[in-house]
Design a protein around this motif. Structure first.
Motif, PDB file in Angstrom:
ATOM      1  N   LEU A  16     -16.100   2.227  14.259  1.00  0.00           N
ATOM      2  CA  LEU A  16     -14.715   1.778  14.221  1.00  0.00           C
ATOM      3  C   LEU A  16     -14.237   1.819  12.775  1.00  0.00           C
ATOM      4  CD1 LEU A  16     -12.612   0.329  16.272  1.00  0.00           C
ATOM      5  CD2 LEU A  16     -13.080  -1.639  14.840  1.00  0.00           C
ATOM      6  N   ARG A  18     -11.446   0.778  10.225  1.00  0.00           N
ATOM      7  CA  ARG A  18     -10.427  -0.275  10.190  1.00  0.00           C
ATOM      8  C   ARG A  18      -9.548  -0.123   8.961  1.00  0.00           C
ATOM      9  NH1 ARG A  18     -10.034  -4.937  12.496  1.00  0.00           N
ATOM     10  NH2 ARG A  18     -12.129  -4.834  13.349  1.00  0.00           N
ATOM     11  N   GLY A  20      -6.850  -2.268   8.954  1.00  0.00           N
ATOM     12  CA  GLY A  20      -6.350  -3.634   8.861  1.00  0.00           C
ATOM     13  C   GLY A  20      -6.527  -4.368  10.169  1.00  0.00           C
ATOM     14  N   PRO A  51      -7.405   6.098  18.906  1.00  0.00           N
ATOM     15  CA  PRO A  51      -6.556   5.296  18.016  1.00  0.00           C
ATOM     16  C   PRO A  51      -6.175   3.972  18.665  1.00  0.00           C
ATOM     17  CG  PRO A  51      -5.534   7.425  18.593  1.00  0.00           C
ATOM     18  CD  PRO A  51      -6.652   7.189  19.538  1.00  0.00           C
ATOM     19  N   ALA A  52      -6.057   2.941  17.829  1.00  0.00           N
ATOM     20  CA  ALA A  52      -5.478   1.667  18.266  1.00  0.00           C
ATOM     21  C   ALA A  52      -4.413   1.300  17.243  1.00  0.00           C
ATOM     22  CB  ALA A  52      -6.562   0.610  18.392  1.00  0.00           C
ATOM     23  N   PHE A  53      -4.005   0.022  17.180  1.00  0.00           N
ATOM     24  CA  PHE A  53      -2.916  -0.347  16.268  1.00  0.00           C
ATOM     25  C   PHE A  53      -3.297  -0.084  14.805  1.00  0.00           C
ATOM     26  CE2 PHE A  53      -1.895  -3.202  19.894  1.00  0.00           C
ATOM     27  CZ  PHE A  53      -0.691  -2.618  20.210  1.00  0.00           C
ATOM     28  N   THR A  55      -6.771   0.393  13.895  1.00  0.00           N
ATOM     29  CA  THR A  55      -8.161   0.855  13.896  1.00  0.00           C
ATOM     30  C   THR A  55      -8.252   2.169  14.664  1.00  0.00           C
ATOM     31  OG1 THR A  55      -8.602  -0.462  15.866  1.00  0.00           O
ATOM     32  CG2 THR A  55      -9.217  -1.443  13.745  1.00  0.00           C
ATOM     33  N   ALA A  57     -11.418   4.405  16.703  1.00  0.00           N
ATOM     34  CA  ALA A  57     -12.835   4.490  17.087  1.00  0.00           C
ATOM     35  C   ALA A  57     -13.232   5.954  17.238  1.00  0.00           C
ATOM     36  CB  ALA A  57     -13.074   3.746  18.393  1.00  0.00           C
TER      37      ALA A  57
END
Lengths: 231, 323
Positions: A16, A18, A20, A51-53, A55, A57
């Motif tokens: 992951l 990151r 933020g 993709p996430a907000f 982060t 993976a």
């Protein structure tokens, strides 16, 4: 914009990255810019770029890296070099723009009036503000093809329903906190439903199956014509 | 060749090795919850590892074979008869044309796998024949099997003789699969620390009744986070141990959603996912801390055991040549 990042383990076959911990449009743009870069020269061992907000993976096929004594360490170095490198300006992040017609209110949007009351404005003003913004698909998650759209007018923000609905109609457009989103498929859901679109957001037989891609932009137009119910 | 479903069972689905590559679209992996047992079932009937099998949950279906077929049942210990004759697990069995294969209750374990020589003739969706129950695609129309369904079987390498025959050799799944209580599941550290980290490993956890292919609901000591602040959704994986606000962790399995907002307190290692798939509601497990190096070592060991089993199966004389 902060350029810092950290790389964490996500179990034994995923990492992951990151940028933020917050729902920040700049961090999200950075996520999609890097996801685009990683997708360009995608190695065979990279199964998924998720993709996430804030982060991102990477799911890794460890068996394709069987020659490495420390495969996850090798991937960590590969990822760190790319995350630290020159990423194109987020403004140039890949993505298409989609205009989605929505029938607001009535049986299509049973929570429209509640959102208006919560915001202290009338329902026409809710529709005006909801259709005026340009949203970014921060990520697809929760369900196949479900877009988390950021960039909504702050005044429209409203907490999720205390008790989720057991049966939200396919195509329902909802507000959950500061985000808006669309339910691709009938099912349970806790967001405040303000309208519905006839657009088919996910069809596994289509290529690509999801209408919206992570990093794409979306705007809504009020559709007063009668729409066919989505499949 | 086809198989007719006479009775459905509790939740009988078509699964293969899962559907990687689409998590960015919100599409989870699905696939056999116990990949170890499903792989052996495929190998026993001469199928490739990636063929689809029938996954049975707690109570099995009743099926009728239109033609003679070679089958194998692996995973949970399940009551199984073919026209009243007992069908043992973990070995090749040839069944005659018209046989009614009745699969009853799982006596130990929760998921049994039925492989049929040739494999199921279903179109892959997004590269996999696995049923994605939440998204409603894959397998047979994206749903669990129902009475009246008919599954077409591809032609296999083996042409089954039209007789009932049980191979005298079987596969022993130990140590990868046992049904001892409590189950021991090894976990890697997660992103979010607990206020009292040892609580995770101190006692036993019970599997809650609301558990399903998406995850096991664990009940035990009420856990609290070191930092209980708000979090935004982040990617999660099968094996991730999430902690919702009620303090009861959820251990995600193959049908895990792609993203989750709950804190991630640990990750079960891949080697132990088959054992997790076999846990029944009310059964217990213990968690043990593990390092990444140890997880990799254990996973390589399991792969080697599977490879040795595959060689043993391939080198064994064919059933028909024994006479």
């Amino acid at each position: 914009m902060s350029t810092g990042f950290a790389i964490e383990d996500l179990g034994e076959n995923a990492l992951l990255l990151r940028f933020g911990n917050t729902l920040d449009p700049d961090l999200n743009a950075r996520v999609h810019a890097l996801a685009g870069e990683l997708g360009h020269d995608r190695p065979g061992w990279l199964l998924d770029i998720v993709p996430a907000f804030a982060t991102l993976a990477l799911c890794i096929d460890l068996e394709a890296l069987a020659g490495e004594s420390e495969p996850l360490e090798a991937v960590r170095r590969w990822l760190a070099a790319r995350a630290a490198g020159e990423i194109r300006s987020p403004k140039e992040a890949p993505g298409r723009h989609h205009v989605i017609p929505v029938r607001y209110g009535g049986s299509d949007g049973p929570d429209l009036e509640a959102v208006a009351r919560h915001a202290g404005i009338d329902t026409d003003e809710v529709i005006r503000r909801h259709t005026e913004a340009t949203y970014r698909v921060a990520m697809l998650g929760f369900a196949a093809g479900f877009p988390y759209l950021i960039g909504m007018d702050r005044q429209l923000a409203m907490p999720r329903r205390a008790t989720p609905r057991t049966d939200v109609t396919a195509g329902s457009v909802g507000i959950g906190g500061a985000q808006t989103g669309i339910y691709p498929r009938r099912g349970p859901g806790g967001w405040q439903i303000i309208g519905r679109t006839g657009v088919d957001l996910f069809d596994a037989a289509r290529d690509p199956p999801a209408l919206l891609g992570p990093g794409d932009t979306v705007s809504f137009i009020s559709d007063t014509a009668k729409t066919e119910p989505p499949r | 060749m086809s198989i007719g479903i006479l009775a459905a069972g509790l939740q009988t689905t078509i699964q293969d090795r899962g559907r990687p590559g689409y998590r960015h679209l919100g599409v989870g992996s699905a696939g056999a919850l116990d990949p170890f047992s499903s792989m052996i079932a495929n190998r026993l009937v001469g199928n490739a590892d990636g063929e689809a099998v029938i996954e049975i949950c707690l109570t099995g279906p009743t099926l009728q074979l239109a033609r003679a077929a070679r089958i194998a049942l692996c995973g949970a210990q399940i009551e199984a008869t073919a026209d009243g004759r007992e069908v043992p697990g973990w070995r090749r069995v040839d069944l005659e044309e018209g046989s009614v294969l009745k699969l009853g209750a799982c006596r130990r374990g929760a998921r049994a796998y039925l492989a049929v020589a040739g494999g199921f003739d279903l179109a892959p969706v997004l590269g996999s024949r696995s049923t994605d129950l939440r998204a409603g695609f894959g397998g047979l129309d994206g749903r669990a099997l129902a009475a009246g369904d008919v599954l077409a079987i591809k032609a296999g390498h083996h042409r089954a003789l039209n007789r009932f025959e049980i191979d005298r050799r079987w596969i022993d799944p130990a140590p990868d699969l046992d049904f001892n209580q409590p189950a021991v599941v090894r976990v890697l550290a997660g992103h979010d620390a607990l206020r009292e980290p040892q609580q995770l490993f101190a006692g036993e956890w019970q599997v809650g009744a609301a558990s399903n292919r998406q995850g096991l609901r664990l009940q035990g000591p009420c856990l609290a986070l070191a930092d209980a602040g708000e979090r935004v959704s982040e990617p999660v994986m099968p094996g991730t141990l999430q902690l919702p606000p009620d303090g009861n962790p959820i251990l995600l399995l193959a049908d895990a959603q792609t993203h989750g907002g709950y804190p991630r307190i640990a990750h079960a290692i891949a080697t132990d996912l088959p054992r997790l798939a076999q846990l029944r509601p009310g059964e217990s497990l213990r968690l043990l801390p593990c390092t990444r190096a140890m997880a990799q070592h254990l996973h390589n060991d399991q792969r080697q055991r599977l490879a040795r089993m595959a060689i043993a199966i391939d080198q064994a004389p064919a059933l028909n040549e024994l006479r």
